[in-house]
Design a protein around this motif. Sequence first.
Motif, PDB file in Angstrom:
ATOM      1  N   ILE A 270     -30.944  11.831  81.519  1.00 50.60           N
ATOM      2  CA  ILE A 270     -32.120  11.917  82.399  1.00 50.60           C
ATOM      3  C   ILE A 270     -31.672  12.298  83.812  1.00 50.60           C
ATOM      4  N   ASP A 271     -32.507  13.037  84.549  1.00 46.72           N
ATOM      5  CA  ASP A 271     -32.198  13.369  85.946  1.00 46.72           C
ATOM      6  C   ASP A 271     -32.379  12.128  86.806  1.00 46.72           C
ATOM      7  N   VAL A 272     -31.661  12.076  87.909  1.00 47.94           N
ATOM      8  CA  VAL A 272     -31.704  10.901  88.760  1.00 47.94           C
ATOM      9  C   VAL A 272     -32.883  10.919  89.731  1.00 47.94           C
ATOM     10  N   ASP A 273     -33.503  12.098  89.902  1.00 39.87           N
ATOM     11  CA  ASP A 273     -34.479  12.256  90.990  1.00 39.87           C
ATOM     12  C   ASP A 273     -35.891  11.794  90.628  1.00 39.87           C
ATOM     13  N   LEU A 274     -36.029  11.113  89.465  1.00 39.70           N
ATOM     14  CA  LEU A 274     -37.311  10.590  88.979  1.00 39.70           C
ATOM     15  C   LEU A 274     -38.324  11.679  88.665  1.00 39.70           C
TER      16      LEU A 274
ATOM     17  N   ILE B 114     -26.823   9.628  83.346  1.00 37.96           N
ATOM     18  CA  ILE B 114     -27.420  10.192  84.553  1.00 37.96           C
ATOM     19  C   ILE B 114     -26.385  11.029  85.317  1.00 37.96           C
ATOM     20  N   PRO B 115     -26.485  12.371  85.230  1.00 37.85           N
ATOM     21  CA  PRO B 115     -25.588  13.213  86.012  1.00 37.85           C
ATOM     22  C   PRO B 115     -26.048  13.203  87.470  1.00 37.85           C
ATOM     23  N   VAL B 116     -25.123  13.052  88.394  1.00 40.76           N
ATOM     24  CA  VAL B 116     -25.541  13.035  89.801  1.00 40.76           C
ATOM     25  C   VAL B 116     -24.630  13.906  90.665  1.00 40.76           C
ATOM     26  N   TYR B 117     -25.262  14.695  91.521  1.00 35.88           N
ATOM     27  CA  TYR B 117     -24.526  15.563  92.431  1.00 35.88           C
ATOM     28  C   TYR B 117     -25.186  15.465  93.803  1.00 35.88           C
ATOM     29  N   ASN B 118     -24.500  14.875  94.737  1.00 38.50           N
ATOM     30  CA  ASN B 118     -25.031  14.657  96.094  1.00 38.50           C
ATOM     31  C   ASN B 118     -26.394  13.961  96.073  1.00 38.50           C
ATOM     32  N   GLU B 119     -26.444  12.796  95.493  1.00 38.76           N
ATOM     33  CA  GLU B 119     -27.721  12.102  95.299  1.00 38.76           C
ATOM     34  C   GLU B 119     -27.726  10.710  95.923  1.00 38.76           C
ATOM     35  N   GLN B 120     -27.092  10.530  97.075  1.00 38.61           N
ATOM     36  CA  GLN B 120     -26.988   9.194  97.673  1.00 38.61           C
ATOM     37  C   GLN B 120     -28.348   8.516  97.890  1.00 38.61           C
TER      38      GLN B 120
ATOM     39  N   ARG C 210     -14.188  17.419  90.687  1.00 34.15           N
ATOM     40  CA  ARG C 210     -14.939  18.446  91.424  1.00 34.15           C
ATOM     41  C   ARG C 210     -16.257  18.670  90.709  1.00 34.15           C
ATOM     42  N   ASN C 211     -17.047  19.589  91.226  1.00 32.77           N
ATOM     43  CA  ASN C 211     -18.328  19.897  90.614  1.00 32.77           C
ATOM     44  C   ASN C 211     -18.130  20.766  89.363  1.00 32.77           C
ATOM     45  N   PHE C 212     -18.372  20.169  88.201  1.00 33.04           N
ATOM     46  CA  PHE C 212     -18.235  20.907  86.946  1.00 33.04           C
ATOM     47  C   PHE C 212     -19.588  21.308  86.376  1.00 33.04           C
ATOM     48  N   GLY C 213     -20.648  20.845  86.988  1.00 33.54           N
ATOM     49  CA  GLY C 213     -21.985  21.211  86.524  1.00 33.54           C
ATOM     50  C   GLY C 213     -22.642  20.111  85.706  1.00 33.54           C
ATOM     51  N   GLN C 214     -23.968  20.149  85.715  1.00 32.20           N
ATOM     52  CA  GLN C 214     -24.781  19.121  85.053  1.00 32.20           C
ATOM     53  C   GLN C 214     -24.482  19.037  83.557  1.00 32.20           C
ATOM     54  N   GLN C 215     -24.295  20.196  82.913  1.00 31.00           N
ATOM     55  CA  GLN C 215     -24.052  20.190  81.469  1.00 31.00           C
ATOM     56  C   GLN C 215     -22.771  19.436  81.134  1.00 31.00           C
TER      57      GLN C 215
ATOM     58  N   ASN D 162     -20.728  11.147  88.180  1.00 29.78           N
ATOM     59  CA  ASN D 162     -20.707  11.782  89.496  1.00 29.78           C
ATOM     60  C   ASN D 162     -20.009  13.135  89.388  1.00 29.78           C
ATOM     61  N   ASP D 163     -20.819  14.186  89.566  1.00 27.80           N
ATOM     62  CA  ASP D 163     -20.335  15.547  89.355  1.00 27.80           C
ATOM     63  C   ASP D 163     -19.746  16.136  90.643  1.00 27.80           C
ATOM     64  N   GLY D 164     -18.710  15.483  91.160  1.00 27.59           N
ATOM     65  CA  GLY D 164     -18.020  16.003  92.340  1.00 27.59           C
ATOM     66  C   GLY D 164     -18.864  16.030  93.603  1.00 27.59           C
TER      67      GLY D 164
ATOM     68  N   GLU E  61     -42.628  15.187  91.332  1.00 30.78           N
ATOM     69  CA  GLU E  61     -41.819  15.793  92.391  1.00 30.78           C
ATOM     70  C   GLU E  61     -40.566  14.967  92.581  1.00 30.78           C
ATOM     71  N   ARG E  62     -39.574  15.556  93.200  1.00 32.95           N
ATOM     72  CA  ARG E  62     -38.315  14.870  93.457  1.00 32.95           C
ATOM     73  C   ARG E  62     -38.523  13.610  94.299  1.00 32.95           C
ATOM     74  N   SER E  63     -37.810  12.503  93.962  1.00 35.61           N
ATOM     75  CA  SER E  63     -37.965  11.258  94.724  1.00 35.61           C
ATOM     76  C   SER E  63     -37.341  11.376  96.105  1.00 35.61           C
TER      77      SER E  63
ATOM     78  N   LYS F 293     -28.402  31.059  92.872  1.00 40.00           N
ATOM     79  CA  LYS F 293     -27.124  31.550  92.353  1.00 40.00           C
ATOM     80  C   LYS F 293     -26.651  30.688  91.173  1.00 40.00           C
ATOM     81  N   LYS F 294     -26.759  29.365  91.360  1.00 40.69           N
ATOM     82  CA  LYS F 294     -26.323  28.435  90.319  1.00 40.69           C
ATOM     83  C   LYS F 294     -27.171  28.590  89.056  1.00 40.69           C
ATOM     84  N   LEU F 295     -28.487  28.813  89.266  1.00 38.37           N
ATOM     85  CA  LEU F 295     -29.393  28.997  88.130  1.00 38.37           C
ATOM     86  C   LEU F 295     -29.015  30.235  87.333  1.00 38.37           C
TER      87      LEU F 295
HETATM   88  N1  UDP Z   1     -26.768  17.886  88.932  1.00 35.51           N
HETATM   89  C1  UDP Z   1     -25.419  17.735  88.599  1.00 35.51           C
HETATM   90  N2  UDP Z   1     -24.550  18.732  88.923  1.00 35.51           N
HETATM   91  C2  UDP Z   1     -24.966  19.888  89.521  1.00 35.51           C
HETATM   92  C3  UDP Z   1     -26.341  20.050  89.805  1.00 35.51           C
HETATM   93  C4  UDP Z   1     -27.219  19.024  89.500  1.00 35.51           C
HETATM   94  O1  UDP Z   1     -25.001  16.695  88.061  1.00 35.51           O
HETATM   95  O2  UDP Z   1     -24.129  20.750  89.785  1.00 35.51           O
HETATM   96  C5  UDP Z   1     -27.708  16.775  88.588  1.00 35.51           C
HETATM   97  C6  UDP Z   1     -28.610  16.330  89.739  1.00 35.51           C
HETATM   98  O3  UDP Z   1     -27.981  15.355  90.536  1.00 35.51           O
HETATM   99  C7  UDP Z   1     -29.828  15.795  88.982  1.00 35.51           C
HETATM  100  C8  UDP Z   1     -29.892  16.706  87.764  1.00 35.51           C
HETATM  101  O4  UDP Z   1     -28.590  17.265  87.609  1.00 35.51           O
HETATM  102  O5  UDP Z   1     -29.661  14.460  88.559  1.00 35.51           O
HETATM  103  C9  UDP Z   1     -30.925  17.804  87.901  1.00 35.51           C
HETATM  104  O6  UDP Z   1     -30.715  18.521  89.102  1.00 35.51           O
HETATM  105  P1  UDP Z   1     -31.913  18.966  90.069  1.00 35.51           P
HETATM  106  O7  UDP Z   1     -32.932  17.872  90.149  1.00 35.51           O
HETATM  107  O8  UDP Z   1     -31.332  19.415  91.354  1.00 35.51           O
HETATM  108  O9  UDP Z   1     -32.499  20.220  89.273  1.00 35.51           O
HETATM  109  P2  UDP Z   1     -34.037  20.699  89.232  1.00 35.51           P
HETATM  110  O10 UDP Z   1     -34.843  19.506  88.803  1.00 35.51           O
HETATM  111  O11 UDP Z   1     -34.368  21.162  90.596  1.00 35.51           O
HETATM  112  O12 UDP Z   1     -34.027  21.795  88.215  1.00 35.51           O
END
Ligand code: UDP
Length: 311
Positions: A93-97, A9-15, A70-75, A42-44, A199-201, A210-212
């Motif tokens: 899997i994404d953390v936001d359900l 589970i990658p997480v970025y600012n997901e408290q 630091r933030n290296f990105g979800q990948q 935890n991605d920074g 939808e996001r939890s 920009k990130k996209l």
């Molecule tokens: N995420 C991450 N690093 C980032 C951006 C997102 O680890 O720089 C994680 C985020 O916490 C989530 C998942 O990647 O668990 C998908 O992100 P998000 O739900 O924001 O993307 P969306 O569903 O809007 O495309």
Amino acid sequence: MKAKYSIIIPVYNEQEAIPLFYEAVLPVMDKLNEPYELIFVNDGSRDNTLNVLRELANKDDRVKVLSFSRNFGQQAAIFCGFEHSVGDAVIPIDVDLQDPVEVIPKMIEKWKEGYDIVHGKRTKRKGESFFKKATSAMYLKFIKNISGLDIPKNVGEFKLFDRKVVDVMVNMDEHDRYLRGLSSWVGFKQTEVEFVRNERSAGETKYSVKKLFKLAGRSVISLSTWPLSLSMKAGIVGGVLSVVAFITFIVLACCKIVLPLAAWLFPTITLLFSILFVFNGFTNIYLRRTYEEVQNRPRYIVAESLNFDKE
Ligand code: UDP
Ligand code: MG
């Protein structure tokens, strides 16, 4: 006991989203009656994410935490999770359900049937704008065309991978790895499981426009060398057009139709530029080969071998 399943589970600012995810995933995984690990990467994050994770890890040994500087990105976060996982099946899997945890057992069922990669396929996407859906469909088509990969429609990072596929992917030397492309590129026995994307939890999307765009650009470069061949193509097209123009002008001159001198400038300029583009094209061809070498992807993957151990 060694975990059989690894959830990444990658997480970025997901408290806010983490506790909701934990509460949702636990009953689903417990029901399987097999050992598992939850690897949070935890991605920074800049919020309280790390503390939330520390607390979880304190009370539950199955929760493992990797935290980036630091933030290296979800990948990057997903691949880091892969590298530290021990499960026989690994599920990012994404953390936001948005990716429903109830789909995990369905993926595992397919894996037990013998599939090596099970893609989570979204039949519906709730709470996502028309713009996001339309651009991501267009982008997928483009990526498929230039990379020649058969990337399935409407799939994201939510997938199940057999251990052998994970091992192949983490052993690739290249730095910029893009899971959606690579998981098609590696081959193996693949299938899909359908689900409705929720939808996001909690919280907002962590992907700004920009990130996209940055991710889209990087994945184009990572999955294809097509942009490098553009110069050569442009040069050839320009060259042919200017030669056609020259011939036309000469024929006209023979017919005593005299064109102003300035008219001759156009094909002359395009011809010169075309020559330049063609030579630039050659440079790019070599650059491309060098790039592919530096990427150092394996040229083939042996998924299974028989009788080699028999002497
Ligand atoms: N995420 C991450 N690093 C980032 C951006 C997102 O680890 O720089 C994680 C985020 O916490 C989530 C998942 O990647 O668990 C998908 O992100 P998000 O739900 O924001 O993307 P969306 O569903 O809007 O495309
Ligand atoms: Mg999301």
